[in-house]
Design an enzyme around this catalytic site. Structure first.
Site, PDB file in Angstrom:
ATOM      1  N   LYS A  50      -4.711   9.191  -4.630  1.00 21.47           N
ATOM      2  CA  LYS A  50      -5.091   8.793  -3.269  1.00 21.47           C
ATOM      3  C   LYS A  50      -6.542   8.290  -3.250  1.00 21.47           C
ATOM      4  CE  LYS A  50      -5.921   8.650   1.086  1.00 21.47           C
ATOM      5  NZ  LYS A  50      -5.232   8.078   2.186  1.00 21.47           N
ATOM      6  N   CYS A  95     -12.096   6.729   5.769  1.00 16.64           N
ATOM      7  CA  CYS A  95     -11.442   6.785   4.456  1.00 16.64           C
ATOM      8  C   CYS A  95     -12.269   6.084   3.395  1.00 16.64           C
ATOM      9  CB  CYS A  95     -10.052   6.159   4.556  1.00 16.64           C
ATOM     10  SG  CYS A  95      -9.080   6.880   5.876  1.00 16.64           S
TER      11      CYS A  95
HETATM   12  N1  SAJ Z   1     -12.660  -4.227   5.287  1.00 16.11           N
HETATM   13  C1  SAJ Z   1     -13.453  -5.254   4.808  1.00 16.11           C
HETATM   14  N2  SAJ Z   1     -12.865  -6.258   4.106  1.00 16.11           N
HETATM   15  C2  SAJ Z   1     -11.523  -6.270   3.864  1.00 16.11           C
HETATM   16  C3  SAJ Z   1     -10.733  -5.223   4.333  1.00 16.11           C
HETATM   17  C4  SAJ Z   1     -11.335  -4.201   5.040  1.00 16.11           C
HETATM   18  O1  SAJ Z   1     -14.668  -5.281   5.009  1.00 16.11           O
HETATM   19  O2  SAJ Z   1     -11.064  -7.233   3.229  1.00 16.11           O
HETATM   20  C5  SAJ Z   1     -13.281  -3.131   6.039  1.00 16.11           C
HETATM   21  C6  SAJ Z   1     -12.692  -2.944   7.434  1.00 16.11           C
HETATM   22  O3  SAJ Z   1     -13.253  -3.837   8.341  1.00 16.11           O
HETATM   23  C7  SAJ Z   1     -13.036  -1.502   7.700  1.00 16.11           C
HETATM   24  C8  SAJ Z   1     -12.932  -0.855   6.321  1.00 16.11           C
HETATM   25  O4  SAJ Z   1     -12.969  -1.920   5.385  1.00 16.11           O
HETATM   26  O5  SAJ Z   1     -14.361  -1.368   8.171  1.00 16.11           O
HETATM   27  C9  SAJ Z   1     -11.681  -0.040   6.090  1.00 16.11           C
HETATM   28  O6  SAJ Z   1     -10.560  -0.714   6.638  1.00 16.11           O
HETATM   29  P1  SAJ Z   1      -9.171  -0.843   5.874  1.00 16.11           P
HETATM   30  O7  SAJ Z   1      -8.276  -1.624   6.742  1.00 16.11           O
HETATM   31  O8  SAJ Z   1      -9.380  -1.349   4.501  1.00 16.11           O
HETATM   32  O9  SAJ Z   1      -8.690   0.642   5.653  1.00 16.11           O
HETATM   33  P2  SAJ Z   1      -8.540   1.950   6.586  1.00 16.11           P
HETATM   34  O10 SAJ Z   1      -9.748   2.796   6.365  1.00 16.11           O
HETATM   35  O11 SAJ Z   1      -8.183   1.616   7.966  1.00 16.11           O
HETATM   36  O12 SAJ Z   1      -7.284   2.622   5.862  1.00 16.11           O
HETATM   37  C10 SAJ Z   1      -7.340   2.898   4.465  1.00 16.11           C
HETATM   38  C11 SAJ Z   1      -6.064   2.353   3.824  1.00 16.11           C
HETATM   39  N3  SAJ Z   1      -6.177   2.437   2.367  1.00 16.11           N
HETATM   40  C12 SAJ Z   1      -5.826   1.402   1.554  1.00 16.11           C
HETATM   41  O13 SAJ Z   1      -5.451   0.342   1.976  1.00 16.11           O
HETATM   42  C13 SAJ Z   1      -5.927   1.644   0.085  1.00 16.11           C
HETATM   43  C14 SAJ Z   1      -4.862   3.144   4.325  1.00 16.11           C
HETATM   44  O14 SAJ Z   1      -3.667   2.740   3.649  1.00 16.11           O
HETATM   45  C15 SAJ Z   1      -5.097   4.645   4.090  1.00 16.11           C
HETATM   46  O15 SAJ Z   1      -4.002   5.421   4.562  1.00 16.11           O
HETATM   47  C16 SAJ Z   1      -6.350   5.042   4.867  1.00 16.11           C
HETATM   48  O16 SAJ Z   1      -7.444   4.304   4.314  1.00 16.11           O
HETATM   49  C17 SAJ Z   1      -6.580   6.529   4.675  1.00 16.11           C
HETATM   50  O17 SAJ Z   1      -6.263   7.287   5.613  1.00 16.11           O
HETATM   51  O18 SAJ Z   1      -6.983   6.934   3.588  1.00 16.11           O
END
Ligand code: SAJ
Length: 431
Positions: free
Chosen positions: A205, A259
């Protein structure tokens, strides 16, 4: 179908309890917060998630989901409690896992299965939760099943992902893993893979979220490099990703949520070897500082300037502000070094840094001084788009140029068309 007690009715526990109820399990949802329990009984979900309110209401009306005032004996206990992050020590606070464990131990029976879904440092299920449960005098693996099954759902798409995502199930032994598989296969369409080491499941994870965090740090570094070469980073990343083995994520104002900014640190709980991973964290945490650099390049001294930040949710179309890059930017702007008294302020030193306004159509939080769009941008010297909410894509440059005093837009999420905004007289800097 089984009796399930879900511990913790937050972002993960509530949708999970509801999903299980939807698949005909008899589900008792328990949260230690009495306010959350009474709100839920009235059908009020305490956070924004598309489709969840109707989903919960339906499960409550069908009687398959009951909000319980205390922990009840159940064939399955699913623990979905928070694991807060201690900023100073960069470690997880496990008191909610421990207290949920104690509550389960009081009701644990031979043959039950206890599943921890909360994200935890490697070794927690076996080394922290197991011994608490064994205070019941039952033995993990022999008398009851003990499992870590990390949640994987993406906020904003939780209901779909609960069903569709693959799951990793780590049991303390094969019997434990198989017992959990029987529960998850009742509603999961994705692949379910098992391991008989709970630490492996915990580690997996954490490396999934770390992979994403490090990839975003690469995108952010690429964005800063691209700006030095005067090229558009997002266009370059798009072209680079046309290679079949390249998949760079998108740059932005930083990485928020509960996360990605946190989980990589959990890997350092039992090891001193975080190097690339901690550098990536520093790059992502440094992005609000980079936006301040861009603002200074366009506006010069920020003292006395008005900056409007659009978007303080941690990502698009959600109302969650945990570890929000937009709020980090607001805080850092408010701490911008105050210039020494100069002729500009009549030598009084009364100019005290920029004035910061924040606007977010998805966030409801009375502790934040949120403004509507017009109030936030009227008289602003610069606007920073820090979240990719759908609403921001249709911002009208004509209206904003009437309201704003200045013409600077920092589009940290790449939601605006630079050519359209430049034609309307704006100076656009895009991350
Ligand atoms: N972000 C970027 N660039 C990107 C993608 C995201 O800057 O290309 C930023 C977003 O704006 C945000 C942060 O990253 O600030 C996190 O957003 P996210 O959409 O990547 O992830 P979370 O935190 O909403 O959810 C993640 C997910 N993990 C993965 O995709 C590996 C989700 O599947 C998990 O269940 C969740 O963490 C968790 O609970 O751990």
């Amino acid at each position: 179908m089984s009796t399930v007690c879900v511990h913790g009715l937050g972002y993960i526990g509530l949708p999970t309890a509801t999903m299980l109820a939807n698949y005909d399990h008899d589900v008792f949802g328990y949260d230690t917060d009495a306010g959350v329990r009474s709100n839920l009984r009235d059908g009020n979900v305490h956070f924004e998630e598309p489709g969840l309110r109707a989903f919960v209401t339906q499960a409550l009306e069908s009687g398959q989901l009951e909000i319980a005032d205390e922990v009840v004996p159940a064939k399955y206990h699913v623990i979905c409690v928070p694991t807060p992050f201690d900023e100073e020590s960069k470690t997880a606070e496990l008191e909610y896992v421990q207290s949920a464990g104690r509550a389960v131990a009081d009701h644990l029976r031979r043959g039950d299965t206890v599943i921890l879904e909360s994200t935890v440092p490697p070794g927690t299920t076996d080394g922290v939760l197991g011994p608490i449960l064994e205070e019941s005098t039952l033995s993990a693996g022999d008398d009851f099943s003990l499992v870590h099954c990390p949640e994987t759902v993406l906020p904003g798409n939780i209901i779909t992902e609960l069903r569709e995502n693959n799951r990793i199930i780590g049991g303390v032994n094969a019997v434990s893993a198989e017992s959990a598989v029987r529960l998850y296969e009742s509603f999961v369409d994705g692949e379910i893979r098992t391991t008989t080491d709970t630490t492996v499941a915990e580690f997996v994870k954490l490396i999934q979220n770390t992979f994403r965090d490090v990839n975003i740090a690469l995108a952010n570094e690429i964005a800063m490099l691209a700006a030095d070469y005067d090229i558009d980073a997002r266009g370059a990343i798009d072209l680079a990703n046309s290679h079949p083995r390249v998949d760079i994520l998108q740059p932005g104002p930083g990485v928020g949520g509960h996360c990605l900014p946190i989980d990589p640190w959990f890997l350092g709980d039992g090891s001193e070897r975080l190097d690339l991973i901690s550098t990536a964290r520093r790059i992502n945490d440094g992005m609000p500082g980079y936006i301040i650099e861009l603002l200074r390049e366009e506006l010069g001294d920020l003292d006395g300037r008005t900056i409007a930040i659009l978007g303080v949710a941690y990502k698009g179309n959600v109302g969650d502000t945990r570890m929000s890059p937009g709020l980090a930017l607001a805080n850092q702007l408010q701490r911008v070094d105050v210039a020494q008294p100069t002729a500009a302020d009549g030598g009084t030193g009364t100019i005290d840094g920029p004035s910061v306004r924040i606007h977010d159509p998805h966030v409801i939080d009375s502790t934040l001084n949120l403004s509507d769009l017009e109030t936030a941008t009227t008289g602003a010297d610069a606007v920073v788009i820090a979240t990719d909410h759908d609403e921001f894509e249709s911002l009208d440059p004509g209206t904003l140029s009437e309201w704003m005093a200045g013409d600077v837009v920092i589009d940290a999420k790449g939601v605006l068309s630079p050519s359209v905004w430049k034609r309307s007289g704006f100076t656009v800097r895009r991350i």
